[in-house]
Design a protein around this motif. Sequence first.
Motif, PDB file in Angstrom:
ATOM      1  N   ALA A 188      48.609   7.888  31.875  1.00 46.15           N
ATOM      2  CA  ALA A 188      48.892   8.022  33.301  1.00 46.15           C
ATOM      3  C   ALA A 188      47.599   8.034  34.085  1.00 46.15           C
ATOM      4  CB  ALA A 188      49.649   9.306  33.542  1.00 46.15           C
ATOM      5  N   THR A 216      56.174  11.910  36.105  1.00 45.38           N
ATOM      6  CA  THR A 216      56.289  10.743  36.988  1.00 45.38           C
ATOM      7  C   THR A 216      56.601   9.503  36.161  1.00 45.38           C
ATOM      8  OG1 THR A 216      54.598  11.760  38.339  1.00 45.38           O
ATOM      9  CG2 THR A 216      55.152   9.508  38.873  1.00 45.38           C
ATOM     10  N   GLN A 217      55.965   9.398  35.004  1.00 39.96           N
ATOM     11  CA  GLN A 217      56.221   8.229  34.168  1.00 39.96           C
ATOM     12  C   GLN A 217      57.655   8.230  33.643  1.00 39.96           C
ATOM     13  OE1 GLN A 217      52.868   7.792  31.498  1.00 39.96           O
ATOM     14  NE2 GLN A 217      53.335   5.626  31.318  1.00 39.96           N
ATOM     15  N   LYS A 266      59.294  -0.968  29.902  1.00 40.10           N
ATOM     16  CA  LYS A 266      59.845   0.262  30.481  1.00 40.10           C
ATOM     17  C   LYS A 266      60.780   0.895  29.454  1.00 40.10           C
ATOM     18  CE  LYS A 266      59.398  -0.276  35.350  1.00 40.10           C
ATOM     19  NZ  LYS A 266      59.870   0.427  36.514  1.00 40.10           N
ATOM     20  N   ALA A 273      52.161   7.938  40.455  1.00 41.12           N
ATOM     21  CA  ALA A 273      52.594   7.263  39.235  1.00 41.12           C
ATOM     22  C   ALA A 273      51.818   5.976  39.066  1.00 41.12           C
ATOM     23  CB  ALA A 273      54.080   6.930  39.357  1.00 41.12           C
ATOM     24  N   GLU A 319      46.254   1.038  28.250  1.00 39.62           N
ATOM     25  CA  GLU A 319      47.561   1.235  27.607  1.00 39.62           C
ATOM     26  C   GLU A 319      47.844   0.100  26.618  1.00 39.62           C
ATOM     27  OE1 GLU A 319      50.906   3.455  29.651  1.00 39.62           O
ATOM     28  OE2 GLU A 319      51.561   1.378  29.830  1.00 39.62           O
ATOM     29  N   MET A 331      51.472   6.622  26.244  1.00 40.35           N
ATOM     30  CA  MET A 331      51.830   7.054  27.600  1.00 40.35           C
ATOM     31  C   MET A 331      50.526   7.439  28.295  1.00 40.35           C
ATOM     32  SD  MET A 331      54.495   9.988  28.605  1.00 40.35           S
ATOM     33  CE  MET A 331      56.090   9.494  29.168  1.00 40.35           C
ATOM     34  N   ASP A 345      58.981   4.994  34.991  1.00 42.09           N
ATOM     35  CA  ASP A 345      58.829   3.932  34.000  1.00 42.09           C
ATOM     36  C   ASP A 345      60.014   3.904  33.050  1.00 42.09           C
ATOM     37  OD1 ASP A 345      56.524   3.322  35.215  1.00 42.09           O
ATOM     38  OD2 ASP A 345      55.190   3.867  33.589  1.00 42.09           O
ATOM     39  N   SER A 356      45.562  11.111  30.137  1.00 37.75           N
ATOM     40  CA  SER A 356      45.529  10.622  31.506  1.00 37.75           C
ATOM     41  C   SER A 356      44.109  10.228  31.882  1.00 37.75           C
ATOM     42  CB  SER A 356      46.085  11.665  32.470  1.00 37.75           C
ATOM     43  OG  SER A 356      45.275  12.805  32.476  1.00 37.75           O
ATOM     44  N   SER A 412      51.866  13.659  35.652  1.00 38.89           N
ATOM     45  CA  SER A 412      51.810  12.249  35.235  1.00 38.89           C
ATOM     46  C   SER A 412      52.912  11.925  34.250  1.00 38.89           C
ATOM     47  CB  SER A 412      50.490  11.955  34.532  1.00 38.89           C
ATOM     48  OG  SER A 412      49.450  12.308  35.352  1.00 38.89           O
TER      49      SER A 412
END
Length: 376
Positions: A76, A221-222, A185, A95, A61, A74, A226, A42, A218
């Motif tokens: 965040a 939330t992803q 996604k 997010a 990313e 991944m 996502d 993160s 994080s």
Amino acid sequence: MSVTQQQVLDCLAKVMSPRGVALTNANVLSAVSVSDGKVFFSINVDATEARAWESVRAQAEASVRAIPGVTTAMIALTAERKAGPGAAPAPHRHAPGVPPVSSHRPPQGAPSPMARQAEIPGVAAVIAVASGKGGVGKSTTALNLALGLRDLGLRVGLLDADIYGPSVPRLTGIREKPQLNDQKKMIPLQRFGLAIMSIGFLVEEDTAMIWRGPMVMSAITQMLRDVVWGTLDVLVVDMPPGTGDAQLTLAQNVPLKGAIIISTPQDLSLIDARRGLAMFKKVNVPVLGIVENMSYFQCPHCGTRSDIFGHGGARHEAERLAVPFLGEIPLHMSIRVTSDSGTPVVESDPDGPHAQIYRAIGAKVWDQLKGVIAAA
Ligand code: ADP
């Protein structure tokens, strides 16, 4: 050739912060976890600068994903408000792509904090299945409850947010990894008519994951935002066990319409369940009820019932605390065997007594949720 942490750091050294400093020198990176082509970390920034950082996150990313051998990245963005006069006591995270929300607590009488959490598009209700401690059958109940809701004709999803010990891959027998769509996604896996997502699909079961506090939220939330969940009536979230900071932050940040608490009849478990109840009350999430799991022992041979741990503690507790009591699930060999072999009992023995119990619990949950959804 396997990807190394150094390769990821070398790549991040070429991505610049909004102030033109290399990410690796900007003092914003969490520990970078690299395992079998999957990269997690993160970027932790001050909430006031979160918008400026979103494009940096996306850039980081994209460049990590471009490293040969990386299958999942991944990353965040977590935004914290600096401590100081007028700052809120708890950090706030948001997010990727979702504007940060104010971290100030609402004054007395203000609308529930839930009102400020962005809903998940297409998902009518997100509910949490929680327990005060591990090993009480929370995940087994979450999956069978999701199937019970499915049997009511509802469109149901299951998000395994128990990132410390994701058990949904084992409970469902899913071994595949989620694919990405054109918008990058994740597409949830489909099993038993449920849309399912778990961090366990992305990491191997025996990979030790070290999650720093902000990363927990994080990652969840992803997985919540996502993922292309499609249209769902209910998304069941299997929470990490316990009532610590990670669980509280989760309860606060996920747009929950309600929570279900799983307890066993022992006093100790009930005390933990009480803490869970207090936690959801604190963040204004309605508790839809308590389920007593491993309520009584049912002999698989003769069907005789024994109240090994005493019985009825959770029902009594629910009455005392004025929350609905949703039902009792026996401790039964077939529930354990079917769960652990990836064929949950509601699916493998749909006409049996246990499936009926889970469906009845599902019906009680849906009865309450209908009202909450209509009111919203
Ligand atoms: P938690 O999510 O609370 O850690 P799990 O759902 O993983 O707990 O369950 C822990 C163990 O207990 C698993 O082996 C599961 O199969 C078993 N189990 C859960 N509920 C029951 C039940 N009602 N009867 C028999 N075994 C159960």
